[in-house]
Write a protein that holds these residues in place. Structure first.
Motif, mmCIF file in Angstrom:
data_model
loop_
_atom_site.group_PDB
_atom_site.id
_atom_site.type_symbol
_atom_site.label_atom_id
_atom_site.label_comp_id
_atom_site.label_asym_id
_atom_site.label_seq_id
_atom_site.Cartn_x
_atom_site.Cartn_y
_atom_site.Cartn_z
ATOM 1 N N THR A 167 7.867 -8.775 8.296
ATOM 2 C CA THR A 167 6.461 -9.145 8.250
ATOM 3 C C THR A 167 5.890 -9.038 9.663
ATOM 4 O OG1 THR A 167 7.057 -11.478 8.521
ATOM 5 C CG2 THR A 167 6.719 -10.702 6.284
ATOM 6 N N LYS A 168 4.580 -9.098 9.764
ATOM 7 C CA LYS A 168 3.937 -8.957 11.073
ATOM 8 C C LYS A 168 4.189 -10.191 11.936
ATOM 9 C CE LYS A 168 0.273 -6.122 9.026
ATOM 10 N NZ LYS A 168 -1.153 -6.070 8.629
ATOM 11 N N ASN A 169 4.522 -9.937 13.192
ATOM 12 C CA ASN A 169 4.644 -10.991 14.207
ATOM 13 C C ASN A 169 5.722 -12.028 13.899
ATOM 14 O OD1 ASN A 169 2.347 -9.826 15.515
ATOM 15 N ND2 ASN A 169 1.017 -10.926 14.081
ATOM 16 N N GLN A 170 6.755 -11.631 13.121
ATOM 17 C CA GLN A 170 7.864 -12.535 12.849
ATOM 18 C C GLN A 170 9.181 -11.785 12.928
ATOM 19 O OE1 GLN A 170 7.486 -14.799 9.281
ATOM 20 N NE2 GLN A 170 5.858 -16.081 10.077
ATOM 21 N N GLU A 171 10.242 -12.510 13.217
ATOM 22 C CA GLU A 171 11.563 -11.907 13.265
ATOM 23 C C GLU A 171 11.974 -11.440 11.864
ATOM 24 O OE1 GLU A 171 13.760 -11.301 15.876
ATOM 25 O OE2 GLU A 171 11.936 -11.702 17.043
ATOM 26 N N LYS A 206 14.004 -10.963 8.491
ATOM 27 C CA LYS A 206 14.819 -11.919 7.729
ATOM 28 C C LYS A 206 15.811 -11.125 6.884
ATOM 29 C CE LYS A 206 12.707 -15.359 5.843
ATOM 30 N NZ LYS A 206 11.849 -16.158 4.904
ATOM 31 N N GLU A 254 9.254 -15.104 -0.447
ATOM 32 C CA GLU A 254 8.564 -14.685 0.764
ATOM 33 C C GLU A 254 7.115 -14.313 0.481
ATOM 34 O OE1 GLU A 254 8.249 -13.920 4.897
ATOM 35 O OE2 GLU A 254 9.687 -15.043 3.674
ATOM 36 N N ARG A 302 5.182 -17.489 0.189
ATOM 37 C CA ARG A 302 4.960 -18.056 1.525
ATOM 38 C C ARG A 302 3.799 -17.345 2.245
ATOM 39 N NH1 ARG A 302 5.738 -17.316 6.687
ATOM 40 N NH2 ARG A 302 6.579 -15.227 6.435
#
Length: 395
Positions: A367-371, A373, A390, A393
């Motif tokens: 996803t954008k701007n996240q590590e 998963k 997800e 969320r």
């Protein structure tokens, strides 16, 4: 699982020893468990073992208990909030598919109105026999959930399909099924699945290895969680999931038309289909004869459906898939950005134990701007549930 009333129906297969651990896992997580066994199952496991674990008598004989106050098989059926059949042999699957009731287990299952969950385990040839496949399809059409078998070392001494999954995976699948959230209720979800076919001549086409299993698992799971689901699928041998609107397509152009038609009123689009990137520039009207030593086809690019959706989206949540054979995360990250996606599911299709045609998958969610998963290898039903978690969320 706490407080759930679960009936476990144990059948006569070598994998029955695993069910002891499954029952123990239910009890450890505070479920109430009662067990019924076929005559054949008792040759593998003693009823006393399960009676000791559950603190309740084990049902074995349709006529053994002549209690005037209640009928045991009806009492168990009425008591149950879920019925688990494991290991489900070819015999019990056939009985359930045809409504045959000739012992305690089959009679109680026929009388049960609660959700039923079947965990098959058998020899590969028995599993792939047309009769067994028809019976499994019938169970699924009737709304009974079936966990796919694994490929592995069988009791017969060779590798094959039909192995019962390990207890931890069975339990995770059942928890997902029994504790289904309704967090997609009122949402419109479009899922694309399978591969597309691009015609060469009246008898030949360009295709890919997609079976549609991941997309079908996502459509089924979304419907269970309350969504209004439209499944747009290329050619597939899979049975249509229950409770979804089904649209069959063949070419990438047909897929594009169907998706665009649904897009304006859709909340979530999950593009799991393996779309052909190219088509033949000029389709032959007659079968091309094999006269020459070589054959050259001129291909032209198909429309990039996912890119177009990313450019025109408003409030929709857009999910794409990246099937890669190298540089998985780098290629997936570039696709996430280029196509303006909210979520990208990346998987390594070079591996033989996951991806195309496999019952299992192992993916990374970006996803954008996240590590990223990472979701470790599991059945596609379990992976589908995690992807939907997800999506919820992000929504």
């Amino acid at each position: 699982m706490e407080g759930k009333r679960i009936a476990v129906y144990l059948c006569g297969g070598i994998a029955s020893y695993k069910v002891v651990s499954l029952v123990r896992m239910f009890i450890k997580n505070k479920a109430q468990v009662r067990v019924a066994m076929t005559k054949e199952a008792q040759k593998f496991i003693q009823p006393l073992t399960l009676a000791t674990l559950t603190k309740h008598q084990v049902y074995t004989d349709l006529f053994a208990e002549n209690n005037q106050d209640f009928v045991p098989h009806i009492d168990l059926a009425d008591w149950s909030q879920a019925a688990i059949v494991a290991p489900a042999t070819a015999n019990i699957i056939a009985k359930m598919a045809t409504g045959l009731a000739d012992d305690f287990v089959s009679t109680a299952l026929l009388a049960s109105t609660c959700p039923k969950y079947v965990v098959p385990a058998m020899n590969e040839h028995m599993l792939l026999n047309q009769a067994t496949q028809r019976n499994l399809a019938r169970l699924q059409a009737d709304g009974i959930k079936v966990l796919e078998t694994k490929r592995g070392f069988l009791a017969e001494g060779y590798e094959g399909q039909g192995r019962m999954p390990e207890v931890e995976e069975i339990y995770a699948w059942l928890v997902q099924q029994l504790e289904v959230k309704q967090d997609l209720k009122g949402k419109r979800v479009v899922v694309t699945a399978g591969g597309t076919h691009e015609e060469i001549d009246p008898v030949r086409y360009i295709a890919n290895r997609s079976s549609g299993k991941m997309g079908y698992a996502l459509a089924s799971a979304a419907a269970q969680r309350g969504a209004e689901v439209t499944l747009i699928s290329g050619p597939s041998a899979l049975p249509q999931p229950m409770g979804v609107k089904f649209i069959g397509i063949e070419t990438t152009a047909e897929l594009a038309t169907a998706v665009k038609r649904a897009y304006p009123t859709t909340d979530v689009v999950i593009m799991a289909a393996a779309v052909a990137d190219y088509r033949v520039k000029k389709v032959a009207s007659q079968k091309i004869k094999k006269e020459n030593a070589s054959w050259h086809l001129e291909l032209v690019k198909n429309e990039d459906i996912l890119f177009g959706l990313g450019q025109t989206k408003r409030n929709q949540l857009l999910v794409g898939f990246a099937a890669e054979t190298e540089n998985l995360l780098a290629n997936a990250q570039a696709k996430l950005t280029k196509k303006n996606l909210d979520l990208l599911v990346a998987n390594d299709v070079a591996r033989k134990d996951i991806g195309f045609a496999s019952d299992s998958n192992e993916v990374t969610l970006l996803t954008k701007n996240q590590e990223p998963k990472h979701l470790k290898r599991a059945s596609k039903q379990v992976i589908a549930g995690a992807i939907l978690d997800e999506i919820v969320r992000l929504m």
